[in-house]
Design an enzyme around this catalytic site. Structure first.
Site, short mmCIF file in Angstrom:
data_model
loop_
_atom_site.label_atom_id
_atom_site.label_comp_id
_atom_site.label_asym_id
_atom_site.label_seq_id
_atom_site.Cartn_x
_atom_site.Cartn_y
_atom_site.Cartn_z
N THR A 232 28.91 41.07 36.12
CA THR A 232 30.22 41.39 36.69
C THR A 232 31.04 42.04 35.61
O THR A 232 30.54 42.46 34.60
CB THR A 232 30.94 40.13 37.17
N ASN B 126 38.52 58.33 37.70
CA ASN B 126 37.41 58.35 36.76
C ASN B 126 37.23 59.68 36.05
O ASN B 126 36.55 59.76 35.03
CB ASN B 126 36.13 57.90 37.46
N GLU C 231 38.50 50.61 42.20
CA GLU C 231 39.13 51.90 41.88
C GLU C 231 39.25 52.77 43.12
O GLU C 231 38.27 53.14 43.74
CB GLU C 231 38.32 52.60 40.79
N LYS D 297 39.07 40.68 34.85
CA LYS D 297 39.46 42.09 34.93
C LYS D 297 38.25 42.85 35.48
O LYS D 297 37.09 42.45 35.30
CB LYS D 297 39.88 42.65 33.57
N THR E 53 42.01 47.10 32.30
CA THR E 53 41.77 48.52 31.95
C THR E 53 42.32 49.38 33.11
O THR E 53 43.51 49.67 33.13
CB THR E 53 40.29 48.80 31.67
#
Lengths: 396, 396
Positions: B187, B391, B268, B176, B152
């Site tokens: 997780t 985000n 991220e 992922k 993603t």
């Protein structure tokens, strides 16, 4: 939030003085003293952080030793005097002794407070010098200057005041705080005083519920300061009849609410706030867990920052709170419009409508769990790139 | 972390196929299938989020109904199929039926997984079509393509593999995950398979402790997905002697550790990571509370981002964890150098030294509480402006 200078006037029996001690940026006032003409009934709510700062330790001790009757509150910004060991505690005590000498009272009638960078020592001689200067400068109209002197990352001073409906008493408050604010704990620094008559016990009974529903229900980043305190003093120079006994508690709550709102609106990097109201998850405590999971979720807060109604993140936050729930019983409303029910997005709640409901200064989020019991609400800020910048460069 | 293409080879008894179903960005593969030649022993760890997605509900049910013997695992990215009500669950079941028809097995031998935006529905016909296409495309060397298809916000595919010391078995894994990762829960998605022989119960006994000390000890943002799962399968095509029975558990742990490290490194907006190790606060649970308070604190994470050794924030985070402590007994070391002890900063721990110890890719933070009992460690990412950007714009 108005940027105009604070209009606070005076409270009979309270003088306020400031000084530039060199703890924060050079040249600016970074020290404030509240000097009371007489021993003044005081109540406090302190941080629950286990690494509470030296001044918090000393303030608690002095409040107890003086039976809740203060002659002064002294505050420096710039350095928190936390994680500074025995030397830090000695510095806090020395500043109380300096204030006591200047005002002609006992050291335990002086309560010290600090705010700023943690784990840096304060020069004791500088702090005592600032204490004496502030005592000499103290005057009844000094509240707005003190509101500025106690600022750290605040972008503007914060104050609130009220007069009782009957005109018999006044109440003033100032506060600082912009980050490290979390609903589960006390708050940042706030100093409130009234000329109404009240005992320390009566003040404590008013202050605790007022803090619980104001300062304790705002969140900027989920972190909790080592130095938080809210102080409430009553000089007794005004009057209070039986008929308006309740109005003092109302006024205390009102000033706390105004200061808490000002702190939230000045949250570090804040561009948008939200109010989350949670009901029907079996107990107030369950509702609190869900409200705080929403308020502290970085993914919810970045969504709020972007004004992007990625509502699934609310499901994620609700579900991670550790509260057992029935997915089909949960509802979510945004700005009063039902967005999620029966386990799925409401069919006629459009993306366009969602974007409009997020394009406001304060987004209202209501969450229900389908039960009869439990209620909690809190308010929180978004998470912006500016928050990251402010907190990466805080010391520089 | 190497950016080179994953080199995973094959696992006897496993074929892997991908398809472009139109759930994520148009044109890219966003669907993957693991097809097992025979009913294959499987074990799982699922998210603890109460708003678990429809595929999680169905996967748990199918794992139970099939007595832990899978013929296929199917995964789509782009949409999480969470908060999608009865229709979402029906879609997950339809995709299992489509896989069962393609592979000639029962629907309960197929376990479905989804990852992506929460609260958006998946077109059931599209999902079934992708399932059939992936079944037709499945081949032994398909692991790297599947690692890419399940991404993603990941910036790179994640895989790990190992061969037993004796050469008797192989193990492959892909994962992922880049955000919504928190140590207290499962997780992101991970799929691991070996050709070693093992029962579902034996696999569960290996997987749970491996997850506890790998995927459950990393934190990107403190949020917890609605769709998390770790799968472990064993085809039994290889062999395992009594002498190397322990080596399979070791290999499972090793692959989990490598995948967890890859997820953390691709967190991220991550520019720097830290490993926090906590000991001596009376119990493992107390140490965990403190480690997680540090790992999830926005103020600690922004400090890490800036490379600014504002060590007082560690005190703040330690103190807010709700664990009773003696300030004087607490020590903090950075990169192995003692920085805080006896309630204050260590005198010869200089600001320059602190800056150098923070100017590394992974900062080691060791915290002790002075007691004999308790240990916990976890790893976490910094909080960057890029995290906020990713985000805020996740859906666009």
């Amino acid at each position: 939030m108005s940027q105009s200078p604070l209009q606070l006037g005076s409270i009979t029996g309270v003088r306020v003085g400031c000084a530039a001690g060199g703890f924060a940026a050079a040249g600016r006032d970074d020290f404030a003293m509240f000097a009371f003409a007489n021993p003044t009934a005081s109540a406090a709510v302190f941080t629950t952080n286990q690494f509470c700062a030296a001044p918090v330790i000393v303030a608690k001790e002095h409040l107890h030793k003086s039976a809740g009757l203060s002659r002064a509150w002294i505050i420096n910004s710039g350095k928190a005097n936390c994680g500074t060991g025995a030397a830090g505690e000695a510095t806090a005590r020395a500043s109380c002794a300096a204030a006591a000498a200047a005002l002609g009272c006992k050291p335990e009638q002086v309560l010290p407070f600090s705010t700023g960078v943690v784990m840096e020592t304060i020069d004791s001689a500088k702090l005592c010098r600032a204490t004496k200067q502030a005592a000499a400068a103290a005057q009844p109209e000094g509240w707005p200057d003190a509101a500025a002197a106690i600022m750290t990352t605040d972008t503007r001073p914060k104050g609130a005041c009220a007069t009782s409906p009957c005109g018999r008493f006044k109440i003033n408050g100032i506060a600082k705080g912009a980050g490290m604010i979390h609903p589960r704990m006390a708050t940042m620094l706030a100093f409130i005083a009234t000329d109404a008559p009240a005992s320390p016990g009566q003040l404590a009974e008013m202050l605790q519920p007022a803090v619980a529903t104001t300062f304790n229900q705002i969140s900027v980043d989920g972190d909790t300061s080592t130095n938080d305190a809210v102080m409430l003093g009553a000089t007794g120079a005004g009057s209070l009849t039986d008929a308006d006994a309740g109005s003092l508690a109302d006024a205390v709550h009102g000033v706390c609410a105004a200061l808490a709102g000002a702190i939230l609106a000045d949250g570090e990097g804040c561009t948008r706030t939200a109010a989350v109201s949670v009901a029907g998850f079996g107990s107030d405590d369950n509702c609190r867990l869900i409200a705080e999971a929403v308020a502290c979720s970085p993914l919810v807060k970045t969504m709020l920052n972007a004004g992007d109604p990625n509502l699934g993140r609310l499901l994620m936050a609700i579900g991670k709170a550790g509260v057992t729930l029935q997915q089909e019983a949960v509802t979510i409303s945004i700005g009063g419009q039902l967005a999620f029910a029966n386990g799925q997005r409401v069919a006629d709640f459009s993306e366009q409508q969602a974007r409009e409901l997020f394009a406001v200064e304060n987004v209202a989020i209501d969450i229900t769990g389908g039960g009869d019991e439990g209620n909690y609400c809190c308010r929180f800020t978004d998470l912006s790139a500016e928050y990251v910048r402010i907190n990466g460069q805080y010391r520089s």
